[in-house]
Structure formats: structure tokens, C-alpha cells
Design an enzyme around this catalytic site. Sequence first.
Site, mmCIF file in Angstrom:
data_model
loop_
_atom_site.group_PDB
_atom_site.id
_atom_site.type_symbol
_atom_site.label_atom_id
_atom_site.label_comp_id
_atom_site.label_asym_id
_atom_site.label_seq_id
_atom_site.Cartn_x
_atom_site.Cartn_y
_atom_site.Cartn_z
ATOM 1 N N LYS A 49 -8.958 109.815 13.169
ATOM 2 C CA LYS A 49 -8.963 111.130 12.498
ATOM 3 C C LYS A 49 -9.917 111.130 11.306
ATOM 4 C CE LYS A 49 -5.785 112.434 9.210
ATOM 5 N NZ LYS A 49 -6.474 113.073 8.082
ATOM 6 N N ASN A 50 -9.798 110.122 10.464
ATOM 7 C CA ASN A 50 -10.596 110.139 9.236
ATOM 8 C C ASN A 50 -12.068 109.817 9.486
ATOM 9 O OD1 ASN A 50 -8.375 110.891 7.848
ATOM 10 N ND2 ASN A 50 -8.061 108.958 6.755
ATOM 11 N N ARG A 103 -8.190 121.742 4.561
ATOM 12 C CA ARG A 103 -8.508 120.903 3.420
ATOM 13 C C ARG A 103 -9.801 120.127 3.632
ATOM 14 N NH1 ARG A 103 -8.274 117.050 0.223
ATOM 15 N NH2 ARG A 103 -8.295 115.594 1.952
ATOM 16 N N CYS A 152 -2.568 119.341 -2.839
ATOM 17 C CA CYS A 152 -1.768 119.220 -1.625
ATOM 18 C C CYS A 152 -0.563 118.373 -1.984
ATOM 19 C CB CYS A 152 -2.573 118.614 -0.496
ATOM 20 S SG CYS A 152 -2.818 116.868 -0.674
ATOM 21 N N ARG A 209 -5.881 116.211 -5.598
ATOM 22 C CA ARG A 209 -7.120 116.163 -4.805
ATOM 23 C C ARG A 209 -8.319 116.817 -5.522
ATOM 24 N NH1 ARG A 209 -4.747 114.180 0.388
ATOM 25 N NH2 ARG A 209 -6.814 113.712 1.031
ATOM 26 N N PRO A 210 -8.712 116.328 -6.709
ATOM 27 C CA PRO A 210 -9.885 116.891 -7.395
ATOM 28 C C PRO A 210 -11.188 116.548 -6.656
ATOM 29 C CG PRO A 210 -9.097 114.943 -8.559
ATOM 30 C CD PRO A 210 -8.132 115.193 -7.432
ATOM 31 N N ASP A 269 -14.237 116.381 -8.634
ATOM 32 C CA ASP A 269 -15.226 116.200 -9.707
ATOM 33 C C ASP A 269 -16.280 115.147 -9.357
ATOM 34 O OD1 ASP A 269 -12.799 114.600 -9.897
ATOM 35 O OD2 ASP A 269 -13.687 113.689 -11.673
ATOM 36 N N LEU A 270 -15.879 114.095 -8.652
ATOM 37 C CA LEU A 270 -16.846 113.033 -8.338
ATOM 38 C C LEU A 270 -17.902 113.527 -7.344
ATOM 39 C CD1 LEU A 270 -14.298 110.077 -7.956
ATOM 40 C CD2 LEU A 270 -15.772 110.555 -9.921
ATOM 41 N N ASP A 320 -2.353 105.277 3.192
ATOM 42 C CA ASP A 320 -1.887 106.025 4.370
ATOM 43 C C ASP A 320 -0.851 105.254 5.192
ATOM 44 O OD1 ASP A 320 -3.513 108.070 3.634
ATOM 45 O OD2 ASP A 320 -4.930 107.900 5.283
ATOM 46 N N ARG A 356 -1.040 117.119 12.637
ATOM 47 C CA ARG A 356 -2.369 117.109 12.007
ATOM 48 C C ARG A 356 -3.143 115.848 12.362
ATOM 49 N NH1 ARG A 356 -2.439 116.688 6.099
ATOM 50 N NH2 ARG A 356 -4.502 116.060 6.748
#
Length: 423
Positions: free
Chosen positions: A24-25, A94, A118, A123-124, A126-127, A306, A398
Site C-alpha cells: 500500500k505505502n 489523505r 487524522c 500529520r503536518p 511543514d517539511l 504501523d 483502506r
Amino acid sequence: MKTDKFVVVGGKKLSGKIRVSGSKNAVLPIMAASILSNREVVIHDVPSISDVMEMTKMLEILGAKVKKEGNVYTIDSSNVQPQEFSESIVRKIRASSLFMGPMLGKFGSIKVAYPGGCNIGSRPIDLHLKGFEKLNAVVVERHGYIEANGANLQGGIIYLDFPSVGATQNLVMAACLIPGDTVIKNAAREPEIVDLQNFLNSMGARIRGSGTDTIKITGVKKLGTVEHYLIPDRIEAGTHMIAAAVTGGDIVVENVITDHLVPLTSKLKDAGCQIDEGDYQVRVQGTTHIRPLDIKTLPYPGFPTDLQPQMMVLLTFAQGTSVIVENIFENRFKHVDELRRLGAEIKVEGRIAIVKGVKKLTGAFVAATDLRAASALVLAGLVSEEATVIENIHYLDRGYEDFERKYNNLGAKIIRVNNSLSS
Ligand code: UD1
């Protein structure tokens, strides 16, 4: 929202063979990266999960044509056009944030609604944005939107304060078509980033160093076609390995890259399980005497966040007290309350969970709070006395393909109650 439930009848030792689906990832960023090509790309082993369906919708919103034959996807991005991503899209999908990098690289500008939080944390991004600035983009945040404009995008040197998986992927994808050299330091080293590099390089990109903490990308003018086979899903594999351990079963997990699972394998051995690694497969035999463990989640190659909820279920049965430190997501202990309903003895202090081993769990009504919490609750249900009813199975859908069919083949009894049938 009314979604499917699982009824899990506990007490069955799982045994037999189970095949792991494509990752998935890995597939989510790869689907996003496909818009960088003007030609057709073919991806094999795409798991049939709702996150992939959502990414397909995103691609179609952008104008791509997606053809699906079983687990093979053909994506034609020759007519992709820049689009604004509204709040409703970003909230629903997302992983839509993974389109920021490829859209910036391809169109030179993006406008996306600010992603919300979430259930596992804020879950920012900024990076990601700081990285875009190092590529000469002008980033403005206003009225809930992020706009990045790059009239003169140019390769640059980026240092990530934290090795974020998503930021690394977005920056790699952005840099592929940007002139000059880009270097990402303190990059995430997850295997899914290596898979993304392999996909992009086969299309003609020039990326070196994925899998290490320094990635160098030399911009090229265009990317072509590719036929790519996804890596197997290491988190799915890990979930099955823990299932063998929790149920005291004997499972051969097939389609596994064992190197990707070293942190888990090592912990399962410490817990007392028998592990035998073979050619793209691993056999796990559980034990009735589970030893307590200390676990800290860390970026790869550390123990994956995970797999933290699933491992917590195993440690619930340990003969002693275990300590779990969650270093990646500040809010990833929501499954604890649900496990307590089943009889687990777990205390949480900030990022630390203290798990006192108990002799048994007893089935109850519980609700999944996120994807991995969902699989952890199923594992708990498999060893609970009496039936466990798990709500919010859309979270599980999901990220796990054919979950109940795969587990019922191993001797589990998991019944899906369709939302149209449930009250
Ligand atoms: C990815 C995985 C997810 C996994 C996670 C960590 C996908 C689709 N998802 O998520 O399954 O749990 O890696 O292995 O691949 N952070 C910031 N600023 C940023 C970006 C991240 O502070 O700009 C923080 C996050 O809040 C979090 C940590 O960094 O605390 C890790 O996040 P990140 O590695 O970016 O995870 P994701 O890519 O979202």
C-alpha cells in the site's frame, strides 16, 4: 457514517499459507508519480484496497485515464491538467498530499487545501513545504490553502529535520523534472522510497541513494513509460507474522522480502517464537510462553509504528510487563481503550504504554479507530473467548486486501456484516 462490521469468533490457532499483496505505502506515491510521465505506465500487484480506489479517483480528477485488469493498473497521464485540490478532496483522500510534489515538478505551481489531522496525529506538512522552498518555489499559506509557485524552479540542497516518509517522496518526485541537482539529506530510508526510485528511474529519472539518508536527484526533461512490479507489503506481512504468534499458530507468509522485516523478526524471536526464513517467505510458529518486550517505534530500519498496535496485542499475553514507546505519531494509542474493553491491562503515559500480561481476553463490542488499530483488534478477537464485534471496518479496508478471506483460509472465523444488513 455506517460501515461494515466484523464478527470474530476467537479460539482458533491459525495455520497454513498466506500470500502478501503489493505494498500500500509503495503504490500510493507510485500512482501519484505516474503523472510525471506523458506516456502509459503499467503497475503490477496493485492491492485491491480503498486507498487505491481513492488515488484512482484523484488521478481521474486530474485527467488521467486509469485502466484496471485484476491487480494490473495502466495509467495514461498524457492529458493531465493542473487542478486546485479543495478541502473536500484533501479531507477525503489523505494521500492526495502525495500529488503536491509531482504537480509542482510537472506544472510549476500548486494550490491545495491545507490537510487536516487524522486519528493517529496532526500529520503536518511543514517539511514538504520547506523542501519546496529550497527548490526555489514561493510558498504562501492563506485562507486554508497552500500555494506554491515555481517560475524558476531549480535543484537545491534540502535537510529534513525529521526523516519524513511523505516529505522525502514528495521532494524526490518534485525534483525529477526540475533542472539541476537536488540533494535530500536526512531522507527517510523506507523500502517504499527505494521502490519509488526504481519506478521513476525506469521511466528515465536520475535518482541515486534511496534507502540511505542522502538522496541525489538530477533533473531530466521528460519521463517515459515503465512496467513496474510493486514490492510486497511489509506491514501486511508483519501483521500475519504477529497473527501466528498471537494465536500460537503456524503460518507460512509468502511473497515477503525478509530483509524488510528484520526489526519485527528480531522482536518475535525475543518473545519466544520460532522463525524460519526461506526464499521470499517466512514461517512463524507461536509459543504459549510469550516473553515481555520493550519496543520503541522509530523510522526505518527501526521498529515500524504501523506494527505497534498489532504487537501490543501480542504483548497483552506476555508473561510479565512490556513497555512500548511510540516515537512517530503522538496520538497512536487510541486502540488501547478498545483493547481494555476486551480485558487487556494497559496504561498510557504520553508516548509510553505499559502492557501487563493477562491470561485471557473476552469478546466485546469494539470500534476500530484507524487502519492498523483495526487489524490489531481482529488479532485480539482471534484469541478472545466468545465473539468480538468490531465496528468501522472501512479503516481495515483502506489497507488490507481480502483480509477475512485470507484469514478464514488459515482457519479463522471472521464474518463480515454488511452495513446494509446491520442495524
Ligand atoms: C507514512 C506511511 C504511514 C507510516 C508513516 C511512518 C504512507 C502512505 N504512509 O506516513 O503508514 O505510519 O509513514 O512510517 O506511506 N512530520 C512533520 N512534518 C512534516 C511531515 C511529517 O512534523 O512535514 C511528522 C509527522 O507528524 C509524524 C512524523 O513526522 O510525527 C512521521 O511522519 P511521516 O514519515 O511523514 O509519515 P507519512 O508519510 O505521513
